[in-house]
Design a protein around this motif. Structure first.
Motif, PDB file in Angstrom:
ATOM      1  N   GLY A  92     -58.506   9.796   1.068  1.00  0.00           N
ATOM      2  CA  GLY A  92     -57.116  10.103   1.380  1.00  0.00           C
ATOM      3  C   GLY A  92     -56.337   8.975   2.016  1.00  0.00           C
TER       4      GLY A  92
ATOM      5  N   GLN B 252     -51.185   8.388  -0.255  1.00  0.00           N
ATOM      6  CA  GLN B 252     -51.221   9.834  -0.484  1.00  0.00           C
ATOM      7  C   GLN B 252     -51.023  10.567   0.833  1.00  0.00           C
ATOM      8  OE1 GLN B 252     -54.234  11.378  -3.161  1.00  0.00           O
ATOM      9  NE2 GLN B 252     -54.611  13.131  -1.828  1.00  0.00           N
ATOM     10  N   ARG B 253     -50.062  11.464   0.861  1.00  0.00           N
ATOM     11  CA  ARG B 253     -49.792  12.258   2.042  1.00  0.00           C
ATOM     12  C   ARG B 253     -49.370  13.664   1.626  1.00  0.00           C
ATOM     13  NH1 ARG B 253     -52.195   8.829   3.962  1.00  0.00           N
ATOM     14  NH2 ARG B 253     -51.745   7.472   5.757  1.00  0.00           N
ATOM     15  N   HIS B 254     -50.049  14.678   2.181  1.00  0.00           N
ATOM     16  CA  HIS B 254     -49.704  16.078   1.952  1.00  0.00           C
ATOM     17  C   HIS B 254     -49.635  16.419   0.460  1.00  0.00           C
ATOM     18  CE1 HIS B 254     -48.868  15.913   6.196  1.00  0.00           C
ATOM     19  NE2 HIS B 254     -47.884  15.055   6.016  1.00  0.00           N
ATOM     20  N   GLY B 255     -50.570  15.863  -0.306  1.00  0.00           N
ATOM     21  CA  GLY B 255     -50.649  16.170  -1.726  1.00  0.00           C
ATOM     22  C   GLY B 255     -49.727  15.358  -2.609  1.00  0.00           C
ATOM     23  N   ALA B 256     -48.841  14.567  -2.021  1.00  0.00           N
ATOM     24  CA  ALA B 256     -47.925  13.726  -2.805  1.00  0.00           C
ATOM     25  C   ALA B 256     -48.435  12.289  -2.815  1.00  0.00           C
ATOM     26  CB  ALA B 256     -46.524  13.783  -2.215  1.00  0.00           C
ATOM     27  N   ARG B 257     -48.199  11.600  -3.916  1.00  0.00           N
ATOM     28  CA  ARG B 257     -48.615  10.208  -4.036  1.00  0.00           C
ATOM     29  C   ARG B 257     -47.409   9.319  -4.294  1.00  0.00           C
ATOM     30  NH1 ARG B 257     -53.886  11.075  -7.940  1.00  0.00           N
ATOM     31  NH2 ARG B 257     -55.385  11.592  -6.284  1.00  0.00           N
TER      32      ARG B 257
END
Length: 328
Positions: A136, A155-160
Protein backbone atom coordinates in the motif's frame (compact mmCIF):
# COMPACT_ATOMS: atom_id res chain seq x y z
CA UNK A 1 -25.60 -0.32 -16.57
CA UNK A 2 -22.78 2.12 -17.37
CA UNK A 3 -21.76 1.30 -20.93
CA UNK A 4 -18.25 2.63 -20.21
CA UNK A 5 -17.65 -0.44 -18.05
CA UNK A 6 -18.00 -2.99 -20.85
CA UNK A 7 -16.89 -3.48 -24.44
CA UNK A 8 -13.59 -3.03 -26.21
CA UNK A 9 -10.92 -0.53 -25.15
CA UNK A 10 -8.25 0.76 -27.50
CA UNK A 11 -4.80 0.84 -25.88
CA UNK A 12 -1.83 2.57 -27.51
CA UNK A 13 1.83 3.29 -26.81
CA UNK A 14 2.91 6.11 -29.13
CA UNK A 15 6.53 7.12 -29.69
CA UNK A 16 8.23 9.41 -32.15
CA UNK A 17 8.98 6.66 -34.70
CA UNK A 18 6.62 3.79 -33.92
CA UNK A 19 3.17 3.43 -32.40
CA UNK A 20 1.75 0.22 -30.95
CA UNK A 21 -1.95 -0.51 -30.60
CA UNK A 22 -3.97 -3.28 -28.97
CA UNK A 23 -7.60 -3.93 -28.19
CA UNK A 24 -8.64 -5.05 -24.74
CA UNK A 25 -12.01 -6.30 -23.60
CA UNK A 26 -13.35 -5.01 -20.30
CA UNK A 27 -16.14 -6.91 -18.57
CA UNK A 28 -18.04 -6.05 -15.42
CA UNK A 29 -16.11 -7.39 -12.42
CA UNK A 30 -13.39 -8.91 -14.63
CA UNK A 31 -10.08 -7.70 -15.97
CA UNK A 32 -10.61 -8.99 -19.50
CA UNK A 33 -7.85 -9.82 -21.95
CA UNK A 34 -5.59 -7.72 -24.16
CA UNK A 35 -5.25 -8.83 -27.77
CA UNK A 36 -2.17 -8.88 -30.02
CA UNK A 37 -0.14 -5.72 -30.45
CA UNK A 38 -0.31 -3.95 -33.83
CA UNK A 39 2.87 -2.07 -34.82
CA UNK A 40 2.50 1.09 -36.93
CA UNK A 41 5.16 3.43 -38.33
CA UNK A 42 4.30 7.02 -37.45
CA UNK A 43 5.64 8.23 -40.82
CA UNK A 44 3.00 6.13 -42.64
CA UNK A 45 0.13 8.28 -41.35
CA UNK A 46 -0.20 12.10 -41.38
CA UNK A 47 -2.19 12.09 -38.13
CA UNK A 48 -2.84 9.81 -35.19
CA UNK A 49 -6.55 9.91 -36.09
CA UNK A 50 -5.84 8.19 -39.42
CA UNK A 51 -3.57 5.63 -37.77
CA UNK A 52 -6.26 4.74 -35.22
CA UNK A 53 -8.95 4.53 -37.90
CA UNK A 54 -6.76 2.13 -39.89
CA UNK A 55 -6.11 -0.09 -36.87
CA UNK A 56 -9.79 -0.22 -35.94
CA UNK A 57 -10.81 -1.02 -39.51
CA UNK A 58 -8.45 -4.00 -39.52
CA UNK A 59 -8.73 -5.24 -35.94
CA UNK A 60 -11.98 -4.18 -34.24
CA UNK A 61 -14.20 -6.68 -36.08
CA UNK A 62 -16.87 -4.06 -36.68
CA UNK A 63 -17.24 -3.24 -32.98
CA UNK A 64 -16.54 0.36 -31.97
CA UNK A 65 -14.38 0.52 -28.82
CA UNK A 66 -16.04 2.54 -26.08
CA UNK A 67 -12.84 3.99 -24.65
CA UNK A 68 -9.23 4.68 -25.56
CA UNK A 69 -6.17 5.03 -23.32
CA UNK A 70 -3.08 6.37 -25.08
CA UNK A 71 0.48 6.54 -23.70
CA UNK A 72 2.67 9.18 -25.36
CA UNK A 73 6.38 9.91 -25.19
CA UNK A 74 6.04 13.54 -24.21
CA UNK A 75 4.47 15.98 -21.76
CA UNK A 76 0.68 15.93 -21.50
CA UNK A 77 -1.33 19.06 -20.73
CA UNK A 78 -5.14 19.11 -20.66
CA UNK A 79 -5.33 15.63 -22.21
CA UNK A 80 -3.17 16.77 -25.14
CA UNK A 81 0.41 16.14 -26.26
CA UNK A 82 2.38 17.77 -29.06
CA UNK A 83 4.92 15.11 -29.99
CA UNK A 84 8.53 16.27 -29.99
CA UNK A 85 9.95 13.97 -32.66
CA UNK A 86 6.96 13.50 -34.96
CA UNK A 87 4.26 15.68 -36.58
CA UNK A 88 1.48 14.00 -34.60
CA UNK A 89 -0.56 15.96 -32.08
CA UNK A 90 -2.38 13.66 -29.65
CA UNK A 91 -5.52 15.47 -28.50
CA UNK A 92 -7.82 13.21 -26.52
CA UNK A 93 -10.86 15.50 -26.72
CA UNK A 94 -10.59 15.84 -30.51
CA UNK A 95 -10.13 12.09 -30.98
CA UNK A 96 -13.12 11.37 -28.76
CA UNK A 97 -15.38 13.51 -30.93
CA UNK A 98 -13.90 12.51 -34.29
CA UNK A 99 -13.83 8.76 -33.72
CA UNK A 100 -16.89 8.30 -31.54
CA UNK A 101 -15.31 7.19 -28.28
CA UNK A 102 -17.09 7.72 -24.98
CA UNK A 103 -13.74 8.84 -23.54
CA UNK A 104 -10.08 9.17 -24.51
CA UNK A 105 -7.33 9.45 -21.90
CA UNK A 106 -3.87 10.66 -22.94
CA UNK A 107 -1.12 9.75 -20.47
CA UNK A 108 2.62 10.31 -20.30
CA UNK A 109 4.48 7.08 -21.07
CA UNK A 110 6.19 6.93 -17.67
CA UNK A 111 2.88 7.53 -15.93
CA UNK A 112 1.73 4.36 -17.68
CA UNK A 113 4.79 2.40 -16.52
CA UNK A 114 3.97 3.45 -12.95
CA UNK A 115 0.44 2.09 -13.39
CA UNK A 116 1.90 -1.28 -14.45
CA UNK A 117 3.95 -1.84 -11.28
CA UNK A 118 1.33 -3.57 -9.06
CA UNK A 119 0.54 -6.06 -11.84
CA UNK A 120 4.11 -7.07 -12.74
CA UNK A 121 5.02 -10.67 -11.91
CA UNK A 122 8.34 -12.09 -10.62
CA UNK A 123 9.19 -13.25 -14.16
CA UNK A 124 8.95 -9.58 -15.29
CA UNK A 125 11.52 -8.38 -12.74
CA UNK A 126 15.11 -8.92 -11.62
CA UNK A 127 15.66 -8.28 -7.87
CA UNK A 128 18.37 -5.73 -7.10
CA UNK A 129 18.39 -5.95 -3.31
CA UNK A 130 16.40 -4.78 -0.32
CA UNK A 131 13.47 -6.18 1.62
CA UNK A 132 9.92 -6.98 0.56
CA UNK A 133 8.52 -3.46 0.69
CA UNK A 134 5.39 -2.30 2.49
CA UNK A 135 1.99 -3.07 0.99
CA UNK A 136 0.00 0.00 0.00
CA UNK A 137 3.00 2.36 0.12
CA UNK A 138 4.13 4.40 -2.91
CA UNK A 139 5.84 2.62 -5.82
CA UNK A 140 8.51 4.57 -7.69
CA UNK A 141 9.84 3.92 -11.20
CA UNK A 142 12.94 5.55 -12.69
CA UNK A 143 14.08 5.03 -16.24
CA UNK A 144 17.24 6.05 -18.09
CA UNK A 145 16.60 6.00 -21.84
CA UNK A 146 16.34 8.77 -24.40
CA UNK A 147 15.71 10.93 -21.33
CA UNK A 148 15.32 10.15 -17.64
CA UNK A 149 11.76 9.34 -16.66
CA UNK A 150 10.40 9.31 -13.11
CA UNK A 151 6.86 8.56 -11.91
CA UNK A 152 5.38 7.46 -8.59
CA UNK A 153 2.20 5.45 -8.05
CA UNK A 154 0.40 6.44 -4.85
CA UNK A 155 -2.53 4.51 -3.39
CA UNK A 156 -4.79 5.94 -0.72
CA UNK A 157 -8.25 4.77 0.41
CA UNK A 158 -8.65 2.53 -2.64
CA UNK A 159 -7.79 5.28 -5.15
CA UNK A 160 -4.61 5.33 -7.21
CA UNK A 161 -2.74 8.27 -8.70
CA UNK A 162 0.42 8.22 -10.79
CA UNK A 163 2.47 11.35 -10.09
CA UNK A 164 4.33 12.48 -13.21
CA UNK A 165 7.55 14.42 -12.65
CA UNK A 166 10.33 16.25 -14.46
CA UNK A 167 12.91 14.94 -11.99
CA UNK A 168 15.38 14.27 -14.82
CA UNK A 169 15.95 18.02 -15.07
CA UNK A 170 16.94 18.40 -11.42
CA UNK A 171 20.62 19.05 -10.70
CA UNK A 172 22.93 16.03 -10.88
CA UNK A 173 24.41 15.24 -7.43
CA UNK A 174 28.02 14.19 -6.76
CA UNK A 175 28.97 11.73 -4.01
CA UNK A 176 32.76 11.80 -4.25
CA UNK A 177 35.64 13.91 -5.57
CA UNK A 178 35.89 12.07 -8.89
CA UNK A 179 32.23 12.68 -9.64
CA UNK A 180 32.67 16.33 -8.64
CA UNK A 181 35.52 16.68 -11.15
CA UNK A 182 33.48 15.04 -13.91
CA UNK A 183 30.51 17.30 -13.18
CA UNK A 184 32.81 20.34 -13.18
CA UNK A 185 33.89 19.40 -16.73
CA UNK A 186 30.27 19.06 -17.76
CA UNK A 187 29.37 22.37 -16.14
CA UNK A 188 31.95 24.15 -18.29
CA UNK A 189 30.34 22.66 -21.40
CA UNK A 190 26.65 22.64 -20.51
CA UNK A 191 26.11 25.23 -17.79
CA UNK A 192 23.49 23.54 -15.64
CA UNK A 193 24.20 19.81 -15.34
CA UNK A 194 20.96 17.91 -14.94
CA UNK A 195 20.52 14.28 -13.96
CA UNK A 196 19.45 13.53 -17.54
CA UNK A 197 22.11 15.42 -19.49
CA UNK A 198 24.92 14.71 -17.07
CA UNK A 199 24.60 10.93 -16.75
CA UNK A 200 21.29 9.09 -16.73
CA UNK A 201 20.22 8.96 -20.38
CA UNK A 202 21.75 7.93 -23.68
CA UNK A 203 23.21 11.39 -24.33
CA UNK A 204 24.06 11.68 -20.63
CA UNK A 205 26.14 8.50 -20.76
CA UNK A 206 28.04 9.94 -23.72
CA UNK A 207 28.58 13.26 -21.91
CA UNK A 208 29.84 11.41 -18.83
CA UNK A 209 32.25 9.35 -20.96
CA UNK A 210 33.73 12.49 -22.51
CA UNK A 211 34.00 14.18 -19.11
CA UNK A 212 35.82 11.21 -17.54
CA UNK A 213 38.22 11.09 -20.48
CA UNK A 214 39.00 14.77 -19.81
CA UNK A 215 39.44 14.16 -16.07
CA UNK A 216 41.84 11.26 -16.76
CA UNK A 217 43.65 12.99 -19.63
CA UNK A 218 42.81 10.02 -21.84
CA UNK A 219 42.47 10.02 -25.62
CA UNK A 220 39.37 8.04 -26.51
CA UNK A 221 37.43 7.55 -29.76
CA UNK A 222 33.99 9.03 -30.20
CA UNK A 223 31.38 6.58 -28.96
CA UNK A 224 27.62 6.78 -28.56
CA UNK A 225 25.82 5.22 -25.61
CA UNK A 226 25.58 1.79 -27.26
CA UNK A 227 29.27 1.85 -28.13
CA UNK A 228 30.25 2.90 -24.60
CA UNK A 229 28.15 0.11 -23.11
CA UNK A 230 29.57 -2.49 -25.52
CA UNK A 231 33.19 -1.46 -24.83
CA UNK A 232 32.55 -1.43 -21.08
CA UNK A 233 31.04 -4.91 -21.03
CA UNK A 234 33.80 -6.29 -23.26
CA UNK A 235 36.47 -4.68 -21.08
CA UNK A 236 38.11 -3.19 -24.18
CA UNK A 237 38.10 0.44 -22.96
CA UNK A 238 38.94 1.46 -19.37
CA UNK A 239 37.19 4.83 -19.74
CA UNK A 240 34.02 3.19 -21.03
CA UNK A 241 34.05 0.75 -18.12
CA UNK A 242 34.63 3.55 -15.61
CA UNK A 243 31.79 5.48 -17.23
CA UNK A 244 29.33 2.60 -16.91
CA UNK A 245 30.42 2.01 -13.31
CA UNK A 246 29.82 5.68 -12.48
CA UNK A 247 26.49 5.58 -14.33
CA UNK A 248 25.31 2.71 -12.11
CA UNK A 249 26.56 4.39 -8.95
CA UNK A 250 24.86 7.69 -9.81
CA UNK A 251 21.66 5.81 -10.69
CA UNK A 252 21.73 4.31 -7.20
CA UNK A 253 22.22 7.69 -5.55
CA UNK A 254 19.46 9.36 -7.58
CA UNK A 255 17.04 6.47 -7.02
CA UNK A 256 17.71 6.65 -3.28
CA UNK A 257 17.16 10.40 -3.26
CA UNK A 258 13.84 9.97 -5.03
CA UNK A 259 12.83 7.09 -2.74
CA UNK A 260 13.13 9.28 0.35
CA UNK A 261 11.55 12.22 -1.49
CA UNK A 262 8.40 10.24 -2.34
CA UNK A 263 8.47 7.91 0.66
CA UNK A 264 8.50 5.03 -1.82
CA UNK A 265 8.51 2.25 0.76
CA UNK A 266 6.56 -0.05 -1.55
CA UNK A 267 9.54 -0.40 -3.86
CA UNK A 268 11.72 1.29 -6.46
CA UNK A 269 11.74 -0.04 -10.03
CA UNK A 270 14.30 0.64 -12.77
CA UNK A 271 12.91 0.69 -16.32
CA UNK A 272 13.88 2.43 -19.56
CA UNK A 273 15.83 1.26 -22.57
CA UNK A 274 19.38 1.28 -21.21
CA UNK A 275 19.76 -0.74 -18.00
CA UNK A 276 18.00 -3.98 -19.09
CA UNK A 277 20.98 -4.50 -21.43
CA UNK A 278 23.40 -5.16 -18.56
CA UNK A 279 21.59 -6.55 -15.48
CA UNK A 280 24.61 -8.54 -14.25
CA UNK A 281 26.85 -5.48 -14.45
CA UNK A 282 24.29 -3.44 -12.51
CA UNK A 283 23.98 -6.08 -9.79
CA UNK A 284 27.77 -6.18 -9.36
CA UNK A 285 28.05 -2.37 -9.32
CA UNK A 286 27.77 0.18 -6.51
CA UNK A 287 24.09 0.77 -7.40
CA UNK A 288 22.55 -0.76 -4.28
CA UNK A 289 25.23 0.51 -1.87
CA UNK A 290 24.74 4.04 -3.16
CA UNK A 291 20.95 3.64 -3.02
CA UNK A 292 21.19 2.95 0.72
CA UNK A 293 23.95 5.48 1.48
CA UNK A 294 21.74 8.13 3.09
CA UNK A 295 23.41 8.53 6.48
CA UNK A 296 20.88 8.36 9.31
CA UNK A 297 18.25 7.09 6.87
CA UNK A 298 20.24 4.06 5.77
CA UNK A 299 17.92 1.68 7.65
CA UNK A 300 14.92 3.31 5.96
CA UNK A 301 16.43 2.63 2.52
CA UNK A 302 17.68 -0.85 3.42
CA UNK A 303 14.11 -2.15 3.67
CA UNK A 304 13.02 -0.76 0.27
CA UNK A 305 13.29 -3.30 -2.56
CA UNK A 306 14.85 -2.30 -5.88
CA UNK A 307 13.89 -4.24 -9.01
CA UNK A 308 14.77 -4.09 -12.70
CA UNK A 309 11.79 -4.22 -15.09
CA UNK A 310 12.55 -6.57 -17.99
CA UNK A 311 9.03 -7.04 -19.41
CA UNK A 312 9.09 -5.61 -22.97
CA UNK A 313 5.41 -4.61 -23.06
CA UNK A 314 4.99 -3.32 -19.52
CA UNK A 315 3.32 -0.22 -20.97
CA UNK A 316 0.31 -2.29 -22.08
CA UNK A 317 0.01 -3.74 -18.59
CA UNK A 318 -0.10 -0.16 -17.29
CA UNK A 319 -2.60 0.97 -19.90
CA UNK A 320 -4.92 -1.90 -18.97
CA UNK A 321 -4.48 -1.24 -15.23
CA UNK A 322 -5.40 2.42 -15.75
CA UNK A 323 -8.40 1.52 -17.89
CA UNK A 324 -9.71 -0.98 -15.33
CA UNK A 325 -9.16 1.39 -12.40
CA UNK A 326 -10.61 4.47 -14.08
CA UNK A 327 -14.01 3.39 -15.36
CA UNK A 328 -15.91 6.30 -16.91
Amino acid sequence: MNIGKTGQILLADIGGTNARFALSRSELGQGGQTGPIDYVKVADFPTVREAIADVLARRAGGEQPRRAVLAVAGPVTNNRCVMTNSPWVIDGNELQEALGFDSVHVLNDFEVVAWSLPALQPVDLIPLGGGDGLSGEPLLVVGPGTGFGVSCLVQRHGARLAVVTEAGHATLPAEDEREERAIACLRRRLGHVSIERGALSGSGLQNLYEALAEVDGAQVPHRDAAGITKAALEGSCPVSRATLEMFCAILGSVAGNLAVTFGARGGVYVAGGIVPRFPEFLMASAFRARFEAKGRFQDYLRNIPTRLVIKPDASFVGLKMFADHNVD
